[in-house]
Design an enzyme around this catalytic site. Structure first.
Site, PDB file in Angstrom:
ATOM      1  N   HIS A 192      31.180   1.859 -90.749  1.00 53.04           N
ATOM      2  CA  HIS A 192      31.709   2.704 -91.801  1.00 53.04           C
ATOM      3  C   HIS A 192      31.915   1.960 -93.120  1.00 53.04           C
ATOM      4  CE1 HIS A 192      33.925   6.376 -93.015  1.00 53.04           C
ATOM      5  NE2 HIS A 192      34.358   5.543 -93.920  1.00 53.04           N
ATOM      6  N   GLU A 435      15.790  15.145 -86.449  1.00 55.59           N
ATOM      7  CA  GLU A 435      16.015  13.759 -86.035  1.00 55.59           C
ATOM      8  C   GLU A 435      15.689  13.538 -84.569  1.00 55.59           C
ATOM      9  OE1 GLU A 435      20.132  12.762 -86.557  1.00 55.59           O
ATOM     10  OE2 GLU A 435      20.810  14.779 -86.067  1.00 55.59           O
ATOM     11  N   ASP A 459      17.953   8.131 -87.035  1.00 57.97           N
ATOM     12  CA  ASP A 459      17.993   8.522 -85.625  1.00 57.97           C
ATOM     13  C   ASP A 459      16.624   8.920 -85.103  1.00 57.97           C
ATOM     14  OD1 ASP A 459      21.363   9.946 -85.458  1.00 57.97           O
ATOM     15  OD2 ASP A 459      20.584   7.910 -85.195  1.00 57.97           O
ATOM     16  N   CYS A 506      16.408  12.120 -95.570  1.00 59.82           N
ATOM     17  CA  CYS A 506      17.756  11.643 -95.910  1.00 59.82           C
ATOM     18  C   CYS A 506      18.131  10.358 -95.190  1.00 59.82           C
ATOM     19  CB  CYS A 506      18.796  12.723 -95.635  1.00 59.82           C
ATOM     20  SG  CYS A 506      18.892  13.202 -93.919  1.00 59.82           S
TER      21      CYS A 506
END
Lengths: 572, 86
Positions: A192, A435, A459, A506
């Site tokens: 994160h 994905e 992913d 993205c």
């Protein structure tokens, strides 16, 4: 102590400045029992600490009330109530009077006694409140011992933050005006802290073990986020070298900033929409500053993770509205619905222990099994859509029936809002985050039921190549430029365009200036990336001819292996 | 002394935010307000004791008020618990 540490590069950029070491101050407790006559003095010390802590928290409360974080204000209000709780006072007083302890020991032990009681509760949410009790107790202790705590959202001066780890809540509340960079002992490139640092353009290095032992508060540090290097107490030569590099990059940035209002248009070719990936409203200013034409991916997980309860419709609505208004009616914001799973656990929502969390109960699967969760989120998104230009994105789709089920829920929510006379955008667009290999192979089927696709290359690459990029044994196999992934992207773009649908990328690949020529040649309509990457990608595209892009894409699709793809890119 | 059994309306039970609201309410009332669940007892002015009642989803609790204006205090507290939500 002069030292050069090689750790993990988390976010590009060079920072030079004094270290602010976030160390939990050690408060030594003298366990010598106090004589009875000293009890009053210790009691006064305790009540004095509570008053001092109360004044401090009241200041934090009014600051929080003025900022946009209603959530944060309420948390502070609860802490204030705990601070003044008669049971807390009674407990600590008992430790002083009956336990013969000095104020510091009584505060520490009394707090621990209450924390233990909370840890024994059956309700998991209430059990977690033990942390709040501990935090308040710690605060009283600090005031009693005369120890100051660093408030991250209000730093005294420019500095580089050095910490063991930074929680999502802490990273989001950072005083950006004074933070030059971040370095932590824990964390990896996809943690994160790293993701947020990248999108804020804050140089960051993670995974630097033993850092807190070596770093001195106030000592000069050099941080090279792009290489993962931390230099403690640098030489004059190193300082000059890095200062020169900093100046060079600042100049390059200026050249790129000149492109701010220009479109990402290929030479003699189409314009590609460049958007930013964000995880919170705090990242909107940086997105606009770097020329983002929209938000291609708004990861909503922070709302769910940085909370001690399932976020309410109101809380979600106010966040989505803030982003919608911040970006404006002419910049689309694509909101991805809840995408958590076994690896991103929520403290208040019990999730099963899974052998294979990436192949498990996550994202849209949780949402369709617990439709109340999705319903709340969709209602919040619909209501916020009246204030800007929003789009909805469903993650981890593998089948048409998932899309139909989610769309049906969306329609029900729209119906309900209509009956409640609440405005929303009737043209709200819906898309699938492609994905999974299944979504790639069924792209033509799915295209008929959504308005757009967004390809999540991170992913997608993991699932197609069957590689866990976090697994050090196989991480080297992970590469989104692998021919299999490129062919998948091509198939999705093809299916989308045949159905007249918009398709963007993205994942990280979209922000890689090396790869964008390829993606442009594959016919992608938009790219979304960490905001600081936008100017360089734009410069690359403006320098590219459509003919060259097409030739490159064709050659890459015919490439038998990764090595060939890399050779083709190296030649451009 | 007056008492009433109330049902906690919030589907998650008695959590911090709602408990804090009750504390603020109780502090403004002259009567003593207590909550009783099984063997446990809580002072409505103490957020910690309220949370330690460990009232999760669908809970019932006995509300008691004693002192000046106790009936009004009981009504206020009962109404609050019947409508408050996290």
């Amino acid at each position: 102590m002069r030292h050069m540490i090689q750790a993990i590069a988390a976010a590009d950029g060079i920072a030079i400045g004094p270290a602010l070491v976030l160390r939990q101050q050690e408060i030594t407790l003298d366990r010598t029992p106090i004589p009875p006559i000293a009890a009053q003095w210790e009691l006064d010390r305790f009540t004095g600490a509570v008053s001092s802590a109360r004044r401090h928290l009241e200041g934090k409360l009014s600051a929080a009330q003025q900022a946009t974080g209603r959530e944060r204000a309420e948390l502070v209000a609860v802490h204030l109530s705990i601070l003044q709780d008669p049971l807390l006072e009674e407990t600590i007083v008992r430790h002083i009077r009956d336990g013969g302890k000095n104020a510091l020991c009584a505060i520490a032990d009394g707090t621990q006694e209450l924390v233990a009681l909370f840890q024994a509760l059956s309700d998991p949410y209430l059990r977690q409140r033990a942390d709040d009790v501990g935090d308040v107790g710690r605060r009283i202790l600090e005031h009693a011992a005369g120890v100051a705590r660093v408030e991250l959202n209000h730093l005294p001066a420019d500095c580089i933050l050095v910490a063991r780890d930074l929680s999502p809540a802490e990273t989001v509340s950072l005083d950006l005006g004074h933070t030059l960079g971040l370095v932590t002992e824990l964390g990896g490139r996809t943690s994160h802290t790293a993701i947020l640092a990248r999108s804020l353009g804050l140089p960051a290095v993670v995974g630097a073990p033993d850092l807190l032992h070596r770093a001195e508060d106030g000592a000069l540090l050099i941080l090279d986020g792009g290489s993962g290097i931390v230099i403690l107490d640098p030489t004059l030569q190193q300082l000059e070298q890095y200062r020169r590099e900093q100046a060079l990059r600042a100049q390059q940035r200026q050249t790129l900033d000149a492109l701010h209002d220009l479109p990402a248009q290929l030479l003699g070719g189409p314009q590609i929409q460049l958007c930013a990936n964000i995880a919170s409203p705090a990242e909107v200013p940086a997105a606009l500053q770097h020329g983002a034409e929209g938000v291609g991916l708004f990861r909503t997980e922070f709302l769910f993770m940085d909370a001690n309860h399932l976020p309410t419709e109101e809380e979600q609505f106010s966040t989505y509205r803030a982003v919608a208004e911040g970006m404006g009616r002419h910049r689309p914001v694509t909101i991805r619905t809840l995408d958590v799973g076994g690896d991103k656990a929520l403290p208040y929502f019990p999730m099963p222990k899974e052998e294979n969390p990436f192949l498990g109960w996550r994202a849209i699967r949780i949402c369709l099994d617990r439709p109340e969760i999705l319903r709340t989120q969709l209602r919040a998104i619909l209501r916020a859509s009246a204030f800007g230009h929003l789009r909805v994105l469903y993650p981890m789709i593998i089948s048409l029936d998932e899309v139909l089920a989610a769309n049906a829920l969306l329609n029900q929510c729209a119906q309900a809002l209509r009956q409640e006379n609440q405005p929303f955008d009737p043209e709200l667009e819906v898309g699938v985050l492609v994905e999974t290999p299944s979504a790639v192979l069924l792209a033509d089927v799915l295209a008929a039921h959504v308005d757009f696709f967004s390809i999540g290359t991170n992913d997608l690459c993991q699932y197609i190549l069957a590689v866990d990029r976090g697994n050090p044994y196989v991480a080297k196999l992970y590469d989104p430029l692998h021919p299999a992934v490129l062919r998948a992207i091509h198939a999705v773009v093809d299916a989308a365009h045949r159905a007249g649908r918009w398709v963007g990328v993205c994942g990280e690949l979209g922000g890689d200036p090396q790869a964008v020529s390829l993606l442009a040649g594959l016919g992608v309509d938009g790219l979304s990336m960490a905001a600081p990457a936008i100017p360089q990608v734009k410069a690359r595209l403006r320098d590219l001819s459509m003919a060259d892009a097409l030739a490159l894409a064709q050659a890459a699709l015919a490439a038998p292996d990764l090595a060939q793809v890399r050779r083709l890119l190296a030649d451009t | 002394m007056v008492e009433r059994t109330v049902h906690i309306a919030d589907p998650v039970g008695l959590h911090a935010r709602v408990a804090n609201g009750l504390v603020q309410l109780a502090q403004g009332l002259p009567a003593e307000i207590t909550l009783h669940a099984g063997e446990k007892r809580a002072n409505a002015k103490s957020i910690l004791s309220l949370l330690m009642l460990d009232l999760g989803q669908g809970s019932q609790v006995l509300l008691r008020a004693e002192g000046p204006d106790e009936a009004a205090a009981l009504d206020a507290a009962a109404d609050y618990l019947a409508t408050a939500r996290e």
